[in-house]
Design a protein around this motif. Structure first.
Motif, mmCIF file in Angstrom:
data_model
loop_
_atom_site.group_PDB
_atom_site.id
_atom_site.type_symbol
_atom_site.label_atom_id
_atom_site.label_comp_id
_atom_site.label_asym_id
_atom_site.label_seq_id
_atom_site.Cartn_x
_atom_site.Cartn_y
_atom_site.Cartn_z
ATOM 1 N N ASP A 13 -7.019 -6.124 -3.402
ATOM 2 C CA ASP A 13 -6.323 -5.991 -2.128
ATOM 3 C C ASP A 13 -5.224 -7.041 -2.055
ATOM 4 N N GLY A 15 -2.840 -7.119 0.197
ATOM 5 C CA GLY A 15 -2.455 -7.371 1.573
ATOM 6 C C GLY A 15 -3.435 -8.256 2.311
ATOM 7 N N PRO A 20 3.043 -9.408 3.073
ATOM 8 C CA PRO A 20 3.395 -7.990 2.984
ATOM 9 C C PRO A 20 3.467 -7.490 1.542
ATOM 10 N N ARG A 22 2.893 -5.337 -1.587
ATOM 11 C CA ARG A 22 2.500 -3.968 -1.892
ATOM 12 C C ARG A 22 2.186 -3.891 -3.370
ATOM 13 N N ASP A 24 2.910 -1.521 -5.421
ATOM 14 C CA ASP A 24 3.738 -0.615 -6.215
ATOM 15 C C ASP A 24 4.380 -1.298 -7.415
ATOM 16 N N CYS A 40 -4.317 2.576 -3.099
ATOM 17 C CA CYS A 40 -4.953 3.091 -1.896
ATOM 18 C C CYS A 40 -4.735 2.078 -0.777
ATOM 19 N N ARG A 42 -3.917 1.717 3.655
ATOM 20 C CA ARG A 42 -2.951 2.238 4.611
ATOM 21 C C ARG A 42 -1.513 2.063 4.145
ATOM 22 N N ASP A 43 -1.210 0.929 3.553
ATOM 23 C CA ASP A 43 0.155 0.639 3.105
ATOM 24 C C ASP A 43 0.259 0.529 1.593
ATOM 25 N N ASN A 44 -0.629 1.197 0.872
ATOM 26 C CA ASN A 44 -0.654 1.121 -0.594
ATOM 27 C C ASN A 44 -0.702 -0.317 -1.091
ATOM 28 N N GLU A 45 -1.563 -1.111 -0.460
ATOM 29 C CA GLU A 45 -1.667 -2.518 -0.823
ATOM 30 C C GLU A 45 -2.848 -2.824 -1.740
#
Length: 77
Positions: A13, A15, A20, A22, A24, A40, A42-45
């Motif tokens: 995780d 986040g 902030p 991520r 990606d 996976c 909420r914010d692809n974190e």
């Protein structure tokens, strides 16, 4: 970074530290090196680390090295 999960299903995780971040960037790095990881959250974190199928330990080590390199890319910004 915090690891979370249940049983064999784990994730990193990015986040959880309040920033902030991520996932990606590490995901793209891994893909460029031939490793597919899922995101996976909420914010692809979260970088998902599903349990591996039966795999050669050398190949597993290589995949983990690629993932670690990808995680290091988020610290450079």
């Amino acid at each position: 970074m915090v690891t979370r999960g249940r049983g064999l299903a784990l994730g990193i995780d990015l986040g959880a530290s309040g920033g902030p971040l991520r996932a990606d960037r590490p995901q793209h790095h891994a893909f460029e090196q031939g490793l597919i990881v899922e995101l996976c959250g909420r914010d692809n974190e979260v970088v998902k680390l599903p349990p591996p199928p039966p795999v050669d330990l050398a190949l597993l080590d290589r995949g983990l090295d690629v993932l670690l390199q990808g995680l290091r890319t988020i610290r450079r910004t």
